[in-house]
Design an enzyme around this catalytic site. Sequence first.
Site, PDB file in Angstrom:
ATOM      1  N   LEU A 139       0.976  -1.628   0.160  1.00 35.97           N
ATOM      2  CA  LEU A 139      -0.100  -0.114   0.106  1.00 35.97           C
ATOM      3  C   LEU A 139       0.905   1.566  -0.177  1.00 35.97           C
ATOM      4  CD1 LEU A 139      -2.475  -0.817   2.905  1.00 35.97           C
ATOM      5  CD2 LEU A 139      -3.229  -1.525   0.197  1.00 35.97           C
ATOM      6  N   ASP A 140       0.381   2.160  -0.947  1.00 34.59           N
ATOM      7  CA  ASP A 140       1.628   3.335  -0.874  1.00 34.59           C
ATOM      8  C   ASP A 140       1.558   4.704   0.870  1.00 34.59           C
ATOM      9  OD1 ASP A 140      -0.587   5.246  -1.193  1.00 34.59           O
ATOM     10  OD2 ASP A 140      -0.672   4.856  -3.360  1.00 34.59           O
ATOM     11  N   ARG A 141       2.012   5.057   0.166  1.00 43.24           N
ATOM     12  CA  ARG A 141       2.263   5.993   1.604  1.00 43.24           C
ATOM     13  C   ARG A 141       0.642   6.886   1.694  1.00 43.24           C
ATOM     14  NH1 ARG A 141       4.179  11.648   1.850  1.00 43.24           N
ATOM     15  NH2 ARG A 141       3.954  12.208   0.265  1.00 43.24           N
ATOM     16  N   GLU A 142      -0.208   6.654   1.259  1.00 40.46           N
ATOM     17  CA  GLU A 142      -1.370   7.626   1.045  1.00 40.46           C
ATOM     18  C   GLU A 142      -2.772   6.939   1.086  1.00 40.46           C
ATOM     19  OE1 GLU A 142      -1.148  10.960   2.215  1.00 40.46           O
ATOM     20  OE2 GLU A 142       1.301  10.965   1.237  1.00 40.46           O
ATOM     21  N   THR A 143      -2.150   5.253   1.487  1.00 42.40           N
ATOM     22  CA  THR A 143      -3.116   4.708   1.426  1.00 42.40           C
ATOM     23  C   THR A 143      -2.769   4.008   2.755  1.00 42.40           C
ATOM     24  OG1 THR A 143      -3.381   4.244  -1.117  1.00 42.40           O
ATOM     25  CG2 THR A 143      -4.082   2.895   0.506  1.00 42.40           C
TER      26      THR A 143
END
Length: 243
Positions: free
Chosen positions: A105-109
């Site tokens: 999952l990316d940093r903003e998820t």
Amino acid sequence: MAHPGERLDHLLSRLGYCSRSEVRDLLREGRVLADGMPLRKASVKVDPASLQVDDEALDHPYPLYVLYHKPLGKVCAHDDPRAIYQDFPPRWRYRRPSFSSVGRLDRETSGVLLLTDDGDWLHRWTSPRYAIPRRYRVLLQNPLRGDEAAILASGTLLLEGESSPCKAAQMTPLSAVELRLTLYEGRYHEVRRIFAALDNRVLSLHREAFGPFTLGDLASGQWRELTENEWREEGESWSGNPL
């Protein structure tokens, strides 16, 4: 997986206690016991269940299976100060095979993330052959047009830079700008790219479920170990039937 009969030096180094050469120091200091008796040889073959190091049972001598509520701002890389691995016991970072996330999952998820050091189990949950459903809650910048659900269900949406369309997905509007989306694949930044292709922008993204796994009351940044039923039986029922 560790088995009775594994060499002591190999076992302790694999579990992140020390290097193989440093095992001799632990033995010389009497810090490693088997059934309450000090061990003296690094080459001795041992049953992990019988061992203690510094008067404590071995730290998870068998594979780890973990459910984690990934917070915003954390990344799934191993070599980043914002890494998710900072939220777990330090020794786990030195395990071999490595303790790694099942996908990313990316940093903003935020949301559901599985982690393990069992390579075969990780592969089953990430292989596109099994089409594991991933359910997201999505907040958009602009109101929905009304045709998005039909486009996603058609399996014809082509993302920028891709040569094959996205797999058919299920979308349920919750408001003019919020929705639930279930995907059956794990392409790079797929949800954000889907809505960019639909002339919109994702403002927030939270994964509510990965296969049968949900967060329950697990707070952001917290984790729990999966039960054997969860990692074994549910794993087989959800990832045992390739397309």
